[in-house]
Design a protein around this motif. Structure first.
Motif, PDB file in Angstrom:
ATOM      1  N   ASN A   1       0.823  -1.212   0.000  1.00  0.00           N
ATOM      2  CA  ASN A   1       0.000   0.000   0.000  1.00  0.00           C
ATOM      3  C   ASN A   1       0.855   1.259   0.000  1.00  0.00           C
ATOM      4  N   ALA A   2       1.994   1.219   0.694  1.00  0.00           N
ATOM      5  CA  ALA A   2       2.907   2.365   0.646  1.00  0.00           C
ATOM      6  C   ALA A   2       3.414   2.583  -0.775  1.00  0.00           C
ATOM      7  N   LEU A   3       3.699   1.498  -1.483  1.00  0.00           N
ATOM      8  CA  LEU A   3       4.147   1.612  -2.875  1.00  0.00           C
ATOM      9  C   LEU A   3       3.045   2.178  -3.764  1.00  0.00           C
ATOM     10  N   LEU A   4       1.811   1.778  -3.519  1.00  0.00           N
ATOM     11  CA  LEU A   4       0.696   2.332  -4.301  1.00  0.00           C
ATOM     12  C   LEU A   4       0.462   3.801  -3.946  1.00  0.00           C
ATOM     13  N   ASP A   5       0.658   4.155  -2.690  1.00  0.00           N
ATOM     14  CA  ASP A   5       0.595   5.574  -2.320  1.00  0.00           C
ATOM     15  C   ASP A   5       1.662   6.360  -3.077  1.00  0.00           C
ATOM     16  N   ALA A   6       2.864   5.769  -3.177  1.00  0.00           N
ATOM     17  CA  ALA A   6       3.960   6.429  -3.897  1.00  0.00           C
ATOM     18  C   ALA A   6       3.656   6.523  -5.390  1.00  0.00           C
ATOM     19  N   TYR A   7       3.056   5.470  -5.937  1.00  0.00           N
ATOM     20  CA  TYR A   7       2.674   5.498  -7.360  1.00  0.00           C
ATOM     21  C   TYR A   7       1.676   6.620  -7.628  1.00  0.00           C
ATOM     22  N   LYS A   8       0.708   6.762  -6.742  1.00  0.00           N
ATOM     23  CA  LYS A   8      -0.281   7.832  -6.883  1.00  0.00           C
ATOM     24  C   LYS A   8       0.378   9.207  -6.737  1.00  0.00           C
ATOM     25  N   LYS A   9       1.345   9.309  -5.829  1.00  0.00           N
ATOM     26  CA  LYS A   9       1.997  10.588  -5.547  1.00  0.00           C
ATOM     27  C   LYS A   9       2.941  11.003  -6.671  1.00  0.00           C
ATOM     28  N   PHE A  10       3.766  10.043  -7.140  1.00  0.00           N
ATOM     29  CA  PHE A  10       4.841  10.381  -8.059  1.00  0.00           C
ATOM     30  C   PHE A  10       4.602   9.921  -9.500  1.00  0.00           C
ATOM     31  N   ASN A  11       3.546   9.131  -9.709  1.00  0.00           N
ATOM     32  CA  ASN A  11       3.226   8.616 -11.045  1.00  0.00           C
ATOM     33  C   ASN A  11       4.431   7.914 -11.667  1.00  0.00           C
ATOM     34  N   ASP A  12       5.102   7.100 -10.849  1.00  0.00           N
ATOM     35  CA  ASP A  12       6.278   6.360 -11.301  1.00  0.00           C
ATOM     36  C   ASP A  12       5.916   4.877 -11.358  1.00  0.00           C
TER      37      ASP A  12
ATOM     38  N   LYS B   1       7.562   2.240 -11.511  1.00  0.00           N
ATOM     39  CA  LYS B   1       8.343   1.251 -10.761  1.00  0.00           C
ATOM     40  C   LYS B   1       7.657   0.899  -9.445  1.00  0.00           C
ATOM     41  N   TYR B   2       6.977   1.858  -8.850  1.00  0.00           N
ATOM     42  CA  TYR B   2       6.279   1.570  -7.596  1.00  0.00           C
ATOM     43  C   TYR B   2       5.079   0.656  -7.845  1.00  0.00           C
ATOM     44  N   LEU B   3       4.377   0.891  -8.934  1.00  0.00           N
ATOM     45  CA  LEU B   3       3.261   0.013  -9.273  1.00  0.00           C
ATOM     46  C   LEU B   3       3.757  -1.396  -9.584  1.00  0.00           C
ATOM     47  N   ASP B   4       4.846  -1.511 -10.311  1.00  0.00           N
ATOM     48  CA  ASP B   4       5.384  -2.833 -10.660  1.00  0.00           C
ATOM     49  C   ASP B   4       5.732  -3.634  -9.404  1.00  0.00           C
ATOM     50  N   MET B   5       6.325  -2.961  -8.416  1.00  0.00           N
ATOM     51  CA  MET B   5       6.673  -3.663  -7.180  1.00  0.00           C
ATOM     52  C   MET B   5       5.428  -4.030  -6.385  1.00  0.00           C
ATOM     53  N   ALA B   6       4.416  -3.178  -6.397  1.00  0.00           N
ATOM     54  CA  ALA B   6       3.164  -3.494  -5.717  1.00  0.00           C
ATOM     55  C   ALA B   6       2.476  -4.680  -6.376  1.00  0.00           C
ATOM     56  N   VAL B   7       2.533  -4.744  -7.691  1.00  0.00           N
ATOM     57  CA  VAL B   7       1.984  -5.902  -8.418  1.00  0.00           C
ATOM     58  C   VAL B   7       2.708  -7.176  -7.991  1.00  0.00           C
TER      59      VAL B   7
ATOM     60  N   GLY C   1      -5.262  -8.499   3.154  1.00  0.00           N
ATOM     61  CA  GLY C   1      -4.833  -9.005   1.850  1.00  0.00           C
ATOM     62  C   GLY C   1      -5.873  -8.751   0.784  1.00  0.00           C
ATOM     63  N   ALA C   2      -7.144  -8.999   1.125  1.00  0.00           N
ATOM     64  CA  ALA C   2      -8.230  -8.779   0.165  1.00  0.00           C
ATOM     65  C   ALA C   2      -8.347  -7.314  -0.228  1.00  0.00           C
ATOM     66  N   ALA C   3      -8.246  -6.423   0.755  1.00  0.00           N
ATOM     67  CA  ALA C   3      -8.347  -4.987   0.463  1.00  0.00           C
ATOM     68  C   ALA C   3      -7.219  -4.536  -0.451  1.00  0.00           C
ATOM     69  N   PHE C   4      -6.000  -5.025  -0.193  1.00  0.00           N
ATOM     70  CA  PHE C   4      -4.869  -4.655  -1.039  1.00  0.00           C
ATOM     71  C   PHE C   4      -5.063  -5.178  -2.458  1.00  0.00           C
ATOM     72  N   LEU C   5      -5.507  -6.406  -2.609  1.00  0.00           N
ATOM     73  CA  LEU C   5      -5.731  -6.966  -3.946  1.00  0.00           C
ATOM     74  C   LEU C   5      -6.823  -6.202  -4.693  1.00  0.00           C
ATOM     75  N   SER C   6      -7.862  -5.795  -3.974  1.00  0.00           N
ATOM     76  CA  SER C   6      -8.918  -5.024  -4.638  1.00  0.00           C
ATOM     77  C   SER C   6      -8.412  -3.648  -5.070  1.00  0.00           C
ATOM     78  N   ARG C   7      -7.499  -3.079  -4.293  1.00  0.00           N
ATOM     79  CA  ARG C   7      -6.881  -1.816  -4.704  1.00  0.00           C
ATOM     80  C   ARG C   7      -6.022  -2.015  -5.949  1.00  0.00           C
ATOM     81  N   LEU C   8      -5.270  -3.107  -5.972  1.00  0.00           N
ATOM     82  CA  LEU C   8      -4.483  -3.422  -7.164  1.00  0.00           C
ATOM     83  C   LEU C   8      -5.382  -3.574  -8.381  1.00  0.00           C
ATOM     84  N   HIS C   9      -6.499  -4.265  -8.210  1.00  0.00           N
ATOM     85  CA  HIS C   9      -7.424  -4.455  -9.335  1.00  0.00           C
ATOM     86  C   HIS C   9      -7.970  -3.119  -9.828  1.00  0.00           C
TER      87      HIS C   9
END
Length: 388
Positions: free
Chosen positions: A148-159, A161-167, A205-213
């Motif tokens: 979730n921290a990585l997804l927060d960073a992806y939203k903040k910086f639009n980078d 690499k953070y999304l790839d690691m969260a995936v 875990g479910a909440a994080f996966l739904s955020r990823l989706h």
């Protein structure tokens, strides 16, 4: 609403303390990091490990200097700090974002090794009643907070690499854990080494996966998240509560794990745009509010027990009440009341929060993850509610 100066000033003071200590400190469960205990043959004994961890955790005196337990950074604590610093930057309580990026890089460096996934574990050996877990062995809790921290960073910086690691973290949850399956429901294990059914771990875990989706639109994340939510929602008790886990030794109901469940279920509902679990949330929050606080508004540790008054329970009570402010008009007032009590009873003038208040004494040890990271995160959320 105008900014609450008292909350803001506490945030800045606590932030300074955490920065000064390089985000590192002791942890209630870090006893097995003792350099002395590591040299003893007792280390390989389950009972002795349990006793040593609990003795260190319960002692009102910090014995870690005697037993040579070093201060250290904790991956879950770093994840909380990353998400918090992003909030504080958005609130203009930080001047630049360099510190956020540096902390994210450190979190990434601390991922579990010997695996292809981006996943995380605690920085200490951990023994519970069921199994022993070596330090940095991955678990679903640390991984979802880091993810979730990585997804927060992806939203903040639009980078990307953070999304790839969260995936990658999502794929660890799907492929790196032991999954109980029963028809249209499933439950994620806590670690790759157990088969337990713990509701807050499963729902986080479910909440994080739904955020990823919601970002990737990958159906595998959504289908598994739905199945996991079914498992835990169907095992909510008639009074609205959840026991900690399905094992006969996990039949307690406590404050912050109930809060985890409620917010995770709310997040899942928001990310999937469903109202299917509104009743579960409403009944769960009703139980939470009526049974996990005293008449004076103090967070109880268990539904049937006040003490210890725990800083983690305090922090997550503030978070939960702020999150569900729409369900009850006085939720934010109660959150502020808890903050005021905490400042009067659990705050040290040196700039940190104590661990626990027992009936007759306090444990004043400044744990970094359990106390400071959680309170900084909670206060950042409370502060958000005072934006103009």
């Amino acid at each position: 609403m105008s900014l609450n100066h008292s909350i803001k000033q506490t945030i800045l003071t606590l932030l300074k303390y955490c920065e000064k200590n390089n985000w590192a400190g002791f942890d209630p469960f870090d006893g097995l990091n003792s350099q002395i205990f590591e040299t003893l043959p007792l280390l390989k004994n389950r009972i002795s490990r349990l006793i040593f961890i609990q003795a260190m955790k319960r002692s009102p005196v910090n014995l870690r200097h005697i037993f040579l337990v070093p201060k250290a950074q904790n991956p879950k604590g770093l994840a909380l700090f990353c998400s918090t610093l992003i909030k504080l930057h958005n609130l203009n309580l930080m001047e630049n974002d360099r510190q956020i990026i540096n902390l994210l890089n450190r979190l990434i460096e601390m991922r579990s090794r010997d695996t292809d996934y981006h996943c995380w574990g605690y920085n200490f050996d951990w023994q519970n009643r069921q199994f022993f877990l070596p330090k940095y062995s991955p678990n679903i809790i640390c991984t979802t907070f880091a993810g979730n921290a990585l997804l927060d960073a992806y939203k903040k910086f639009n980078d990307d690499k953070y999304l790839d690691m969260a995936v990658s973290s999502g794929n660890f949850i799907l492929n790196g854990l032991n999954i109980y399956r029963n028809k249209d429901e499933l439950c994620f294990s806590y670690t790759p080494f157990d088969t337990g059914q713990v509701h807050n771990a499963n729902l986080l875990g479910a909440a994080f996966l739904s955020r990823l989706h919601s970002i990737t639109h990958e159906e595998k994340y959504l289908e598994s998240a739905k199945s996991a939510v079914r498992f835990s929602a169907r095992r909510q008790r008639e009074d609205g509560s959840w026991v900690y886990g399905e094992d006969k030794k996990q039949q307690w109901v406590d404050n912050f794990h109930t809060g985890y469940n409620l917010i995770a279920l709310k997040r899942f509902s928001e990310y999937t745009k469903t109202t299917e679990y509104n009743k579960n949330i409403q009944e769960g929050f009703r139980f939470y509010k009526e049974n996990l606080f005293t008449k004076d508004g103090l967070p109880k540790y268990f539904n049937n027990q006040l003490y210890p008054i725990d800083i983690h329970a305090i922090a997550y009570s503030i978070i939960t009440l702020a999150e569900f402010k729409s369900l009850d008009d006085n939720n934010l007032d109660l959150a502020n009341h808890i903050f005021d009590w905490t400042m009067a009873n659990m705050w040290d003038k040196r700039g940190y929060f104590y661990y626990q208040k027992k009936k007759f004494f306090k444990i004043r040890i400044p744990y970094m993850r359990w106390s400071q990271a959680w309170m900084l995160y909670a206060l950042s959320i409370l502060q958000e509610n005072y934006e103009v």
